[in-house]
Write a protein that holds these residues in place. Structure first.
Motif, PDB file in Angstrom:
ATOM      1  N   VAL A  41       1.284  -1.739   0.441  1.00 41.89           N
ATOM      2  CA  VAL A  41      -0.524  -0.280   0.121  1.00 41.89           C
ATOM      3  C   VAL A  41       0.760   1.229  -0.216  1.00 41.89           C
ATOM      4  O   VAL A  41       1.690   1.426   0.132  1.00 41.89           O
ATOM      5  CB  VAL A  41      -1.440  -0.013   1.389  1.00 41.89           C
ATOM      6  N   ARG A  42       0.922   2.010  -0.473  1.00 42.18           N
ATOM      7  CA  ARG A  42       1.315   3.468  -0.388  1.00 42.18           C
ATOM      8  C   ARG A  42       0.982   3.976   1.128  1.00 42.18           C
ATOM      9  O   ARG A  42       0.116   3.978   1.674  1.00 42.18           O
ATOM     10  CB  ARG A  42       0.245   5.000  -1.450  1.00 42.18           C
ATOM     11  N   GLY A  43       1.795   4.682   1.568  1.00 46.85           N
ATOM     12  CA  GLY A  43       1.864   5.223   2.792  1.00 46.85           C
ATOM     13  C   GLY A  43       2.901   4.371   3.632  1.00 46.85           C
ATOM     14  O   GLY A  43       3.397   3.812   3.206  1.00 46.85           O
ATOM     15  N   THR A  44       2.330   4.881   5.266  1.00 46.15           N
ATOM     16  CA  THR A  44       3.567   3.947   5.890  1.00 46.15           C
ATOM     17  C   THR A  44       2.235   3.723   7.458  1.00 46.15           C
ATOM     18  O   THR A  44       2.558   2.437   7.954  1.00 46.15           O
ATOM     19  CB  THR A  44       4.202   5.754   6.718  1.00 46.15           C
ATOM     20  N   ASN A  45       0.647   2.906   6.393  1.00 48.96           N
ATOM     21  CA  ASN A  45      -0.189   1.925   7.528  1.00 48.96           C
ATOM     22  C   ASN A  45      -0.413   0.760   6.785  1.00 48.96           C
ATOM     23  O   ASN A  45      -0.896   0.715   5.828  1.00 48.96           O
ATOM     24  CB  ASN A  45      -0.972   3.366   7.443  1.00 48.96           C
ATOM     25  N   ALA A  46       0.615   0.240   7.512  1.00 48.69           N
ATOM     26  CA  ALA A  46       0.316  -1.813   6.594  1.00 48.69           C
ATOM     27  C   ALA A  46      -1.157  -1.924   6.641  1.00 48.69           C
ATOM     28  O   ALA A  46      -2.168  -1.170   7.342  1.00 48.69           O
ATOM     29  CB  ALA A  46       0.938  -2.536   7.341  1.00 48.69           C
ATOM     30  N   ASP A  47      -1.807  -2.462   5.389  1.00 46.46           N
ATOM     31  CA  ASP A  47      -2.871  -2.864   4.981  1.00 46.46           C
ATOM     32  C   ASP A  47      -3.924  -1.600   5.166  1.00 46.46           C
ATOM     33  O   ASP A  47      -5.523  -1.527   4.592  1.00 46.46           O
ATOM     34  CB  ASP A  47      -2.997  -3.557   6.100  1.00 46.46           C
ATOM     35  N   VAL A  48      -3.621   0.060   4.927  1.00 48.67           N
ATOM     36  CA  VAL A  48      -4.610   0.978   4.884  1.00 48.67           C
ATOM     37  C   VAL A  48      -4.335   1.587   2.914  1.00 48.67           C
ATOM     38  O   VAL A  48      -3.212   2.139   2.951  1.00 48.67           O
ATOM     39  CB  VAL A  48      -4.507   2.323   5.873  1.00 48.67           C
ATOM     40  N   GLY A  49      -5.453   1.102   2.216  1.00 51.11           N
ATOM     41  CA  GLY A  49      -5.314   1.645   1.349  1.00 51.11           C
ATOM     42  C   GLY A  49      -5.887  -0.019   0.688  1.00 51.11           C
ATOM     43  O   GLY A  49      -5.206  -0.935   0.825  1.00 51.11           O
TER      44      GLY A  49
END
Length: 179
Positions: A41-49
């Motif tokens: 996923v894009r960003g720094t939070n796993a499984d968000v998006g």
């Protein structure tokens, strides 16, 4: 004795940047490992998006056209299968991937790989996560899951199987030996 049963899926996650557009999964030596629920996923939070990887949960059989096998990956041994755990549960869904390497590699395109879409920025941060089962391999073997041209890399040292089976314990008494 039989090998210990496979029971626990282990989750790994790493965040970093990528300048390339490929996700690669490979082993450092011939061997095998079970994988499930590969999520990018894009960003720094796993499984968000949204997951940028197609069929990363390995529910579609056989491996779809989005996954490519390089020269180090066994075409006959790398399959989507039921979970080998004692309870038969995959980490996610009902299926998982048995990744079998006929030789080791250090390059993405020699392993199992898939392209993914970026938003055009070379400094975009991504979070990569996955589950694996620690299958004993002969000798030292390292599972690598990484993005091309990036610091988004996860190395997992797999357990080593004994070179020879353990010897039977010596008889405690002569009577025990005769029994």
């Amino acid at each position: 004795p039989p090998p210990p049963p496979l029971t626990i899926w282990i989750r790994r996650s790493v965040t970093g940047t990528a300048s390339g557009t490929n996700l690669g999964i490979y082993l450092g030596a011939a061997g095998r490992v079970y994988l499930d629920n590969v999520v990018l996923v894009r960003g720094t939070n796993a499984d968000v998006g949204p997951n940028l990887i197609l069929n990363g949960d390995f529910e579609e059989t056989p491996l779809t056209n989005s996954w490519f096998r390089g020269s180090a990956i066994s075409a006959s041994g790398t399959v989507i299968t039921n979970s080998p755990t004692t309870d038969g549960q995959a980490a996610w869904g009902t299926n998982c991937l048995l990744l079998a390497a006929s030789s080791g590699t250090t390059t993405i395109t020699s392993g199992l790989w898939q392209g993914f879409q970026t938003n055009g920025s070379n400094n975009q941060r991504y979070t990569l996560s996955f589950f694996y089962l620690p299958v004993p391999n002969q000798g030292t073997n390292v599972l690598t899951v990484r993005l091309s041209g990036s610091s988004t890399t996860n190395y997992v040292t797999l357990p080593t199987a004994p070179a020879t089976p353990p010897a039977a314990p010596p008889a405690v008494r002569a009577v025990y030996a005769r029994l």
